[in-house]
Design a protein around this motif. Structure first.
Motif, short mmCIF file in Angstrom:
data_model
loop_
_atom_site.label_atom_id
_atom_site.label_comp_id
_atom_site.label_asym_id
_atom_site.label_seq_id
_atom_site.Cartn_x
_atom_site.Cartn_y
_atom_site.Cartn_z
N GLU A 130 10.10 -3.84 -5.14
CA GLU A 130 9.97 -2.44 -4.74
C GLU A 130 8.95 -1.68 -5.58
O GLU A 130 8.18 -0.87 -5.06
N LYS A 131 8.94 -1.92 -6.88
CA LYS A 131 8.06 -1.16 -7.78
C LYS A 131 6.64 -1.73 -7.84
O LYS A 131 5.74 -1.06 -8.37
N THR A 132 6.44 -2.91 -7.31
CA THR A 132 5.10 -3.50 -7.31
C THR A 132 4.26 -2.83 -6.24
O THR A 132 4.70 -2.61 -5.12
N THR A 133 3.01 -2.50 -6.60
CA THR A 133 2.08 -1.90 -5.65
C THR A 133 0.75 -2.66 -5.70
O THR A 133 0.48 -3.39 -6.65
N SER A 134 -0.05 -2.45 -4.67
CA SER A 134 -1.38 -3.07 -4.65
C SER A 134 -2.21 -2.59 -5.83
O SER A 134 -2.98 -3.35 -6.42
#
Length: 207
Positions: free
Chosen positions: A39-43
């Motif tokens: 959830e907390k990972t972003t591009s």
């Protein structure tokens, strides 16, 4: 954009430099996913960790899910190699039951130790894409068939339904090892856990 396109790379790398860039992105993504969770990972975080611009990231991937899908496919490729190694062990003539079980469990636990960060993401946070689930089911069925043949041909084992016994063992080992690795912070207990699992499997097969 369809879900299939959103899970696919925008373009396959052709040049050496492009291949290196994609590999850097995948390595960075594995690190970010394992530390931040899905959830907390972003591009943006992946691009930052890879040391590239977000524009360079988007040249190859439409988003984090496409990167994760590539990581999953690599994960499945390693699992397929594991299954093949286990199947080769089960075909050997010079291993007794205990030796075969011990060697298969060693390979399995080595694999889970290496793949633990991604295993946690896969099992705790995201559903499998359909084609990944199909690959896993096919590998598991192949392993069940190989183990059933081993049980049927082994002079030490007398089971009335080798296929059913094989499926029970594969399901048991898969669920118990996943639970062990996902719940344990101290992996020094692997040797003891492996011995206990080996004893349980052998006792069941020789009963």
């Amino acid at each position: 954009m369809s879900r299939e396109n959103f899970l696919a790379m925008r373009k396959k790398p052709q040049q050496t430099r492009s291949v290196e860039t994609v590999n850097i992105i995948l390595l960075a993504a594995a690190q970010v996913f394992s530390r931040q969770g899905y959830e907390k990972t972003t591009s943006d975080l992946i691009a930052e960790r890879a040391g590239i611009s977000i524009g360079s990231f988007y040249q190859y991937f439409p988003g984090k899910d496409a990167v994760l899908c590539c990581l999953l496919e690599d994960h499945i490729s390693k699992a397929r190699a594991l299954v093949q190694s286990i199947q080769e062990i089960l075909l050997k003539d010079d291993l007794d039951l205990s030796g075969a079980v011990r060697e298969c469990l060693r390979l399995l636990f080595d694999h889970h130790t290496r793949e633990l960060p991604l295993d946690r993401i896969i099992n705790e946070e995201i559903p499998y894409p359909k084609h990944i689930k199909q690959s896993i089911d096919a590998m598991q069925e192949g392993l069940v068939n190989s183990l059933a043949s081993f049980i049927e041909l082994s002079p030490q084992i007398n089971k009335s339904n080798p296929k059913q016994s094989a499926r029970l063992i594969v399901d048991l080992v898969e669920s118990s090892t996943h639970r062990f690795f996902l719940s344990q912070d101290n992996l020094e207990e692997i040797s003891e856990y492996t011995r206990e699992l080996e004893e349980m499997i052998c006792s069941y097969l020789l009963k």
